[in-house]
Design an enzyme around this catalytic site. Sequence first.
Site, mmCIF file in Angstrom:
data_model
loop_
_atom_site.group_PDB
_atom_site.id
_atom_site.type_symbol
_atom_site.label_atom_id
_atom_site.label_comp_id
_atom_site.label_asym_id
_atom_site.label_seq_id
_atom_site.Cartn_x
_atom_site.Cartn_y
_atom_site.Cartn_z
ATOM 1 N N ARG A 77 -14.935 -38.559 -29.386
ATOM 2 C CA ARG A 77 -13.647 -37.865 -29.427
ATOM 3 C C ARG A 77 -13.912 -36.376 -29.626
ATOM 4 O O ARG A 77 -14.502 -35.988 -30.639
ATOM 5 C CB ARG A 77 -12.788 -38.427 -30.570
ATOM 6 C CG ARG A 77 -11.514 -37.638 -30.758
ATOM 7 C CD ARG A 77 -10.525 -38.252 -31.747
ATOM 8 N NE ARG A 77 -9.383 -37.369 -31.800
ATOM 9 C CZ ARG A 77 -9.035 -36.619 -32.852
ATOM 10 N NH1 ARG A 77 -9.689 -36.719 -33.995
ATOM 11 N NH2 ARG A 77 -8.020 -35.799 -32.777
ATOM 12 N N HIS A 121 -6.252 -29.353 -30.422
ATOM 13 C CA HIS A 121 -6.712 -29.463 -31.809
ATOM 14 C C HIS A 121 -6.676 -28.046 -32.398
ATOM 15 O O HIS A 121 -7.698 -27.498 -32.795
ATOM 16 C CB HIS A 121 -8.102 -30.094 -31.858
ATOM 17 C CG HIS A 121 -8.480 -30.667 -33.199
ATOM 18 N ND1 HIS A 121 -8.946 -31.955 -33.356
ATOM 19 C CD2 HIS A 121 -8.475 -30.146 -34.451
ATOM 20 C CE1 HIS A 121 -9.232 -32.177 -34.642
ATOM 21 N NE2 HIS A 121 -8.950 -31.090 -35.326
ATOM 22 N N GLU A 166 -2.851 -34.201 -35.259
ATOM 23 C CA GLU A 166 -2.167 -33.888 -36.529
ATOM 24 C C GLU A 166 -1.122 -32.775 -36.404
ATOM 25 O O GLU A 166 -1.306 -31.680 -36.943
ATOM 26 C CB GLU A 166 -3.190 -33.500 -37.589
ATOM 27 C CG GLU A 166 -4.192 -34.588 -37.895
ATOM 28 C CD GLU A 166 -5.133 -34.210 -39.039
ATOM 29 O OE1 GLU A 166 -5.080 -33.066 -39.519
ATOM 30 O OE2 GLU A 166 -5.915 -35.079 -39.459
ATOM 31 N N ASN A 299 -5.600 -40.655 -38.406
ATOM 32 C CA ASN A 299 -6.578 -39.955 -39.244
ATOM 33 C C ASN A 299 -6.262 -40.247 -40.697
ATOM 34 O O ASN A 299 -5.108 -40.112 -41.127
ATOM 35 C CB ASN A 299 -6.506 -38.441 -39.020
ATOM 36 C CG ASN A 299 -7.009 -38.030 -37.642
ATOM 37 O OD1 ASN A 299 -7.467 -38.860 -36.866
ATOM 38 N ND2 ASN A 299 -6.933 -36.738 -37.362
ATOM 39 N N TYR A 301 -7.831 -39.686 -44.719
ATOM 40 C CA TYR A 301 -8.824 -39.170 -45.669
ATOM 41 C C TYR A 301 -8.562 -39.634 -47.098
ATOM 42 O O TYR A 301 -9.487 -39.935 -47.838
ATOM 43 C CB TYR A 301 -8.876 -37.637 -45.610
ATOM 44 C CG TYR A 301 -9.511 -37.152 -44.329
ATOM 45 C CD1 TYR A 301 -10.888 -37.064 -44.206
ATOM 46 C CD2 TYR A 301 -8.729 -36.854 -43.213
ATOM 47 C CE1 TYR A 301 -11.478 -36.664 -43.015
ATOM 48 C CE2 TYR A 301 -9.324 -36.456 -42.017
ATOM 49 C CZ TYR A 301 -10.695 -36.367 -41.924
ATOM 50 O OH TYR A 301 -11.293 -35.984 -40.752
ATOM 51 N N GLU A 357 -10.106 -40.282 -37.118
ATOM 52 C CA GLU A 357 -10.887 -39.452 -38.040
ATOM 53 C C GLU A 357 -10.925 -40.130 -39.393
ATOM 54 O O GLU A 357 -9.897 -40.620 -39.881
ATOM 55 C CB GLU A 357 -10.259 -38.062 -38.257
ATOM 56 C CG GLU A 357 -10.519 -37.070 -37.173
ATOM 57 C CD GLU A 357 -9.895 -35.705 -37.460
ATOM 58 O OE1 GLU A 357 -9.855 -35.283 -38.646
ATOM 59 O OE2 GLU A 357 -9.439 -35.087 -36.499
#
Length: 452
Positions: A77, A121, A166, A299, A301, A357
């Site tokens: 990616r 991005h 995002e 994504n 985290y 991600e």
Amino acid sequence: MSQNTFPDGFLWGVATSSQQIEGGRHEGGRGESIWDRFATVPGKIADGSNPDIACDHYRLWRNDIAIMKGLGLGAYRFSIAWPRIQPTGRGAANLAGLDFYDKLVDGLLAAGLEPYPTLYHWDLPQSLQDTGGWAARDTAEAFADYAAIVARRLGDRVKRWTTHNEPWCAATLGYEEGHHAPGHLSPAEGLAAAHHLMLSHGWACEAVRREAPGAELGIVLIHSPAHPATGSAGDIDAARWFDGFFNRWYLDPIFRGAYPADAIADRTANGQLDGGAMPFVKDGDLKAISTPLEFLGVNYYSRVVMRAGANGKPEAVPPPKVPSLTDMGWEVYPAGLEETLLRIHREYAPPVMYVTENGAAYDEPMDADGRIDDQRRIDYLRGHLASCARAAAQGVPLKGYFLWSLLDNFEWGFGYTKKFGLYAVDPQDGRRIPKQSASWYRDVVAANAVTD
Ligand code: FCB
């Protein structure tokens, strides 16, 4: 210890982005991006650095493909830098820019890696920012033209396309909170930017489908579960508030064709929306935004813990137990990934999901033998991968995982101080230095399983 096996055909990859790794700032006719400009403003980048050279991937991409092949990966990616394709964001394509990605895609396919490009991005051409950036509706039109140009050139070989990465970060951090380029502090711009980003997603899907019949389209959203600090009604409502602001503001328009009513009410109550009106939303916009997608990229985290602060204002608090934190100050909370995948599957049901991600920043020293022992990263990945395997076992159509990131890179406002890579990058000569996590990940990929 238990063995968590992934479904057959599970796609293993890594993720990067153009602005963070390419460098080649002035090569091949590339125009200026908002991040190039932002990095010239004193104090905006923690270490005073800039992305002019970054990981020098613009020169070293063949080497990077060889590394990924050596890890046994099936997919990569990456993102396409709009200012390489259209230096001012409009008009004729810059052929040298298209050639770069053309060769990259050919190189990936020759190495057995499936290309997963993201069209945006965060590196908006500065010229488009000069006419309003994402706060202006015209930028969404320009994005659809750009998407068509790229799809026309690469669509014979690229099957799966991601429009945006995002949009919450691009809109809120960029236009409302000032941490990201263009560094504005305008709640009104933030909301308009979020809408135009999503609108441009819908229009870009249409453009790519037109240029590359059979293409599969998706978007990448950041997701953090919001947990109340206590069982009090105020804290529970603060968690609901965050979920609306961060997660559902994007999921709902895309999968349900409407902004979430409770989050509109929150923004009306705080004065951001006048009487709930959203003048930037025009007829047909939500239909375009909710175009059916072939996949969703998630994504993840960490989570957030919320409470009702002074005057009931929602605020994030440190998590209840003494947590393990990464160098970003983010809590290591692997269960949140399983929770996220299950929640999105249950409530929004995208036909296919990828984790696009996931990873952790830790700065580990190199020992006398040249080894970088990043056991903390391995532990982070192990926990999160086990969480993915559990979600898949419960019926989530999770088809792949892209680790963030292949290389230590330009981490936006943190410059080069936050290190997410499986490989360190020698600042002198750009040499890629494997960390222990690189061979660990290679073994996970080969086994299609992780023990935790
Ligand atoms: C995500 C971004 C990515 C990187 C990681 C750490 O929000 O998409 O570019 O900065 O965080």
